[in-house]
Motif scaffolding. Structure first.
Motif, mmCIF file in Angstrom:
data_model
loop_
_atom_site.group_PDB
_atom_site.id
_atom_site.type_symbol
_atom_site.label_atom_id
_atom_site.label_comp_id
_atom_site.label_asym_id
_atom_site.label_seq_id
_atom_site.Cartn_x
_atom_site.Cartn_y
_atom_site.Cartn_z
ATOM 1 N N TRP A 43 0.836 -1.205 0.000
ATOM 2 C CA TRP A 43 0.000 0.000 0.000
ATOM 3 C C TRP A 43 0.863 1.243 0.000
ATOM 4 N N ILE A 44 1.888 1.257 0.832
ATOM 5 C CA ILE A 44 2.760 2.432 0.956
ATOM 6 C C ILE A 44 3.481 2.692 -0.361
ATOM 7 N N MET A 45 4.039 1.645 -0.972
ATOM 8 C CA MET A 45 4.759 1.819 -2.239
ATOM 9 C C MET A 45 3.826 2.310 -3.342
ATOM 10 N N MET A 46 2.637 1.732 -3.439
ATOM 11 C CA MET A 46 1.688 2.151 -4.467
ATOM 12 C C MET A 46 1.226 3.592 -4.231
ATOM 13 N N TYR A 47 0.992 3.935 -2.987
ATOM 14 C CA TYR A 47 0.570 5.297 -2.641
ATOM 15 C C TYR A 47 1.650 6.308 -3.023
ATOM 16 N N LYS A 48 2.901 5.999 -2.713
ATOM 17 C CA LYS A 48 4.001 6.916 -3.037
ATOM 18 C C LYS A 48 4.160 7.082 -4.543
ATOM 19 N N GLU A 49 3.915 6.030 -5.298
ATOM 20 C CA GLU A 49 4.081 6.074 -6.756
ATOM 21 C C GLU A 49 2.889 6.697 -7.475
ATOM 22 N N TYR A 50 1.665 6.368 -7.057
ATOM 23 C CA TYR A 50 0.469 6.746 -7.813
ATOM 24 C C TYR A 50 -0.518 7.632 -7.061
ATOM 25 N N GLY A 51 -0.314 7.834 -5.771
ATOM 26 C CA GLY A 51 -1.217 8.675 -5.009
ATOM 27 C C GLY A 51 -2.439 7.905 -4.518
ATOM 28 N N ALA A 52 -3.328 8.626 -3.870
ATOM 29 C CA ALA A 52 -4.494 8.024 -3.216
ATOM 30 C C ALA A 52 -5.476 7.388 -4.199
ATOM 31 N N ASP A 53 -5.500 7.852 -5.433
ATOM 32 C CA ASP A 53 -6.454 7.313 -6.407
ATOM 33 C C ASP A 53 -6.229 5.834 -6.702
ATOM 34 N N ILE A 54 -5.049 5.332 -6.410
ATOM 35 C CA ILE A 54 -4.772 3.914 -6.659
ATOM 36 C C ILE A 54 -5.698 3.019 -5.835
ATOM 37 N N PHE A 55 -6.250 3.566 -4.747
ATOM 38 C CA PHE A 55 -7.121 2.790 -3.867
ATOM 39 C C PHE A 55 -8.608 2.967 -4.162
ATOM 40 N N ASP A 56 -8.947 3.656 -5.239
ATOM 41 C CA ASP A 56 -10.356 3.810 -5.600
ATOM 42 C C ASP A 56 -10.976 2.435 -5.840
ATOM 43 N N ASP A 57 -12.244 2.305 -5.488
ATOM 44 C CA ASP A 57 -12.942 1.035 -5.679
ATOM 45 C C ASP A 57 -13.008 0.696 -7.155
ATOM 46 N N LYS A 58 -12.780 -0.565 -7.436
ATOM 47 C CA LYS A 58 -12.874 -1.088 -8.802
ATOM 48 C C LYS A 58 -14.159 -1.908 -8.907
ATOM 49 N N THR A 59 -14.718 -1.970 -10.092
ATOM 50 C CA THR A 59 -15.953 -2.724 -10.271
ATOM 51 C C THR A 59 -15.693 -4.219 -10.397
ATOM 52 N N ARG A 60 -14.463 -4.574 -10.777
ATOM 53 C CA ARG A 60 -14.115 -5.992 -10.900
ATOM 54 C C ARG A 60 -12.606 -6.138 -10.748
ATOM 55 N N ASN A 61 -12.169 -7.372 -10.585
ATOM 56 C CA ASN A 61 -10.739 -7.636 -10.498
ATOM 57 C C ASN A 61 -10.078 -7.370 -11.842
ATOM 58 N N GLN A 62 -8.847 -6.909 -11.789
ATOM 59 C CA GLN A 62 -8.082 -6.660 -13.012
ATOM 60 C C GLN A 62 -7.744 -7.993 -13.670
ATOM 61 N N SER A 63 -7.794 -8.039 -14.990
ATOM 62 C CA SER A 63 -7.351 -9.231 -15.717
ATOM 63 C C SER A 63 -6.201 -8.821 -16.631
ATOM 64 N N TYR A 64 -5.333 -9.764 -16.918
ATOM 65 C CA TYR A 64 -4.137 -9.485 -17.709
ATOM 66 C C TYR A 64 -4.049 -10.472 -18.864
ATOM 67 N N THR A 65 -3.577 -10.003 -19.997
ATOM 68 C CA THR A 65 -3.427 -10.878 -21.161
ATOM 69 C C THR A 65 -2.218 -11.789 -20.969
#
Length: 95
Positions: A43-65
């Motif tokens: 959480w700390i690393m993501m917050y420092k890199e991307y800010g508070a918006d990284i924790f916004d609620d998502k409608t679904r889990n991320q999928s990757y190709t």
């Protein structure tokens, strides 16, 4: 209906600020929340890199190709980053 995070954006930001301001250690935060220290570090690393918006609620889990996964694994195997640094670089929120 969106998925529910175990810890809200507000809680994550609150505890990250407590850590940054020196009020609590990662271990204390993890103990208080009943989670592991790696989650708090992430959480700390993501917050420092991307800010508070990284924790916004998502409608679904991320999928990757398949191609994306292979690219990230190749970078790791080629020594171009640690698991944690690649996780941050590519905004991979789950472990």
């Amino acid at each position: 209906m969106g998925r529910k995070n175990k810890y809200s954006k507000e809680i994550k930001i609150k505890v990250i600020n407590e850590y940054i301001q020196g009020f609590k250690s990662i271990g204390n935060i993890a103990y208080d929340l009943g989670c592991n220290e790696k989650a708090v570090r992430d959480w700390i690393m993501m917050y420092k890199e991307y800010g508070a918006d990284i924790f916004d609620d998502k409608t679904r889990n991320q999928s990757y190709t398949k191609e994306f996964k292979e690219k990230v694994v190749k970078e790791y195997l080629d020594g171009k980053g640690s698991i944690e640094s690649l996780q941050i670089k590519y905004k991979i929120l789950s472990n």
